[in-house]
Design a protein around this motif. Structure first.
Motif, PDB file in Angstrom:
ATOM      1  N   ILE A  32       0.868  -1.171   0.000  1.00 54.01           N
ATOM      2  CA  ILE A  32       0.000   0.000   0.000  1.00 54.01           C
ATOM      3  C   ILE A  32       0.908   1.225   0.000  1.00 54.01           C
ATOM      4  N   THR A  33       0.850   1.999  -1.066  1.00 53.55           N
ATOM      5  CA  THR A  33       1.646   3.220  -1.166  1.00 53.55           C
ATOM      6  C   THR A  33       0.737   4.388  -0.835  1.00 53.55           C
ATOM      7  N   THR A  34       1.073   5.093   0.229  1.00 54.20           N
ATOM      8  CA  THR A  34       0.260   6.212   0.683  1.00 54.20           C
ATOM      9  C   THR A  34       0.727   7.510   0.020  1.00 54.20           C
ATOM     10  N   PRO A  35      -0.097   8.538   0.068  1.00 55.85           N
ATOM     11  CA  PRO A  35       0.314   9.828  -0.492  1.00 55.85           C
ATOM     12  C   PRO A  35       1.154  10.651   0.486  1.00 55.85           C
ATOM     13  N   PHE A  36       1.519  10.060   1.605  1.00 51.20           N
ATOM     14  CA  PHE A  36       2.265  10.787   2.629  1.00 51.20           C
ATOM     15  C   PHE A  36       3.758  10.544   2.461  1.00 51.20           C
ATOM     16  N   ALA A  37       4.540  11.591   2.646  1.00 56.94           N
ATOM     17  CA  ALA A  37       5.978  11.507   2.413  1.00 56.94           C
ATOM     18  C   ALA A  37       6.771  11.664   3.703  1.00 56.94           C
ATOM     19  N   LEU A  38       7.922  11.003   3.710  1.00 59.78           N
ATOM     20  CA  LEU A  38       8.886  11.172   4.790  1.00 59.78           C
ATOM     21  C   LEU A  38       9.672  12.457   4.558  1.00 59.78           C
ATOM     22  N   SER A  39      10.562  12.784   5.462  1.00 54.78           N
ATOM     23  CA  SER A  39      11.332  14.025   5.336  1.00 54.78           C
ATOM     24  C   SER A  39      12.240  14.032   4.102  1.00 54.78           C
ATOM     25  N   ASN A  40      12.567  12.844   3.571  1.00 54.86           N
ATOM     26  CA  ASN A  40      13.405  12.776   2.365  1.00 54.86           C
ATOM     27  C   ASN A  40      12.554  12.684   1.087  1.00 54.86           C
ATOM     28  N   ASN A  41      11.251  12.928   1.220  1.00 57.95           N
ATOM     29  CA  ASN A  41      10.275  12.929   0.130  1.00 57.95           C
ATOM     30  C   ASN A  41       9.952  11.549  -0.434  1.00 57.95           C
ATOM     31  N   ASP A  42      10.396  10.474   0.212  1.00 55.39           N
ATOM     32  CA  ASP A  42       9.972   9.140  -0.170  1.00 55.39           C
ATOM     33  C   ASP A  42       8.554   8.926   0.367  1.00 55.39           C
ATOM     34  N   LEU A  43       7.691   8.312  -0.453  1.00 57.04           N
ATOM     35  CA  LEU A  43       6.340   8.023   0.010  1.00 57.04           C
ATOM     36  C   LEU A  43       6.359   6.876   1.004  1.00 57.04           C
ATOM     37  N   ILE A  44       5.406   6.875   1.909  1.00 54.43           N
ATOM     38  CA  ILE A  44       5.321   5.833   2.935  1.00 54.43           C
ATOM     39  C   ILE A  44       4.588   4.638   2.352  1.00 54.43           C
ATOM     40  N   ASP A  45       5.218   3.469   2.411  1.00 51.91           N
ATOM     41  CA  ASP A  45       4.612   2.210   1.976  1.00 51.91           C
ATOM     42  C   ASP A  45       4.263   1.386   3.212  1.00 51.91           C
ATOM     43  N   ILE A  46       3.130   0.706   3.135  1.00 54.81           N
ATOM     44  CA  ILE A  46       2.736  -0.267   4.165  1.00 54.81           C
ATOM     45  C   ILE A  46       2.729  -1.615   3.485  1.00 54.81           C
ATOM     46  N   ILE A  47       3.463  -2.563   4.039  1.00 53.93           N
ATOM     47  CA  ILE A  47       3.587  -3.891   3.442  1.00 53.93           C
ATOM     48  C   ILE A  47       2.764  -4.864   4.282  1.00 53.93           C
ATOM     49  N   VAL A  48       1.865  -5.584   3.620  1.00 56.28           N
ATOM     50  CA  VAL A  48       0.959  -6.514   4.306  1.00 56.28           C
ATOM     51  C   VAL A  48       1.192  -7.907   3.763  1.00 56.28           C
ATOM     52  N   LYS A  49       1.621  -8.782   4.631  1.00 54.36           N
ATOM     53  CA  LYS A  49       1.806 -10.194   4.256  1.00 54.36           C
ATOM     54  C   LYS A  49       0.710 -10.993   4.941  1.00 54.36           C
ATOM     55  N   LYS A  50      -0.059 -11.692   4.133  1.00 57.09           N
ATOM     56  CA  LYS A  50      -1.196 -12.460   4.676  1.00 57.09           C
ATOM     57  C   LYS A  50      -0.749 -13.773   5.258  1.00 57.09           C
TER      58      LYS A  50
END
Length: 48
Positions: free
Chosen positions: A30-48
């Motif tokens: 899941i790639t969110t529209p929110f960025a870290l201080s280095n402008n990388d987008l925040i990803d959430i990784i979900v393993k089922k």
């Protein structure tokens, strides 16, 4: 109060439109529209 609800609804719409979900080898990314201080987008990784 109605104006606040409209602002919140627009914000949630923006989040939904700019959140991307992809599956790679059985893992959802899941790639969110929110960025870290280095402008990388925040990803959430979900393993089922």
């Amino acid at each position: 109060m109605m104006e606040i609800n409209s602002i919140v609804n627009e914000y949630l719409k923006w989040i939904r439109e700019n959140t991307k979900i992809k599956n790679k080898n059985g893992i959802d990314i899941i790639t969110t529209p929110f960025a870290l201080s280095n402008n990388d987008l925040i990803d959430i990784i979900v393993k089922k």
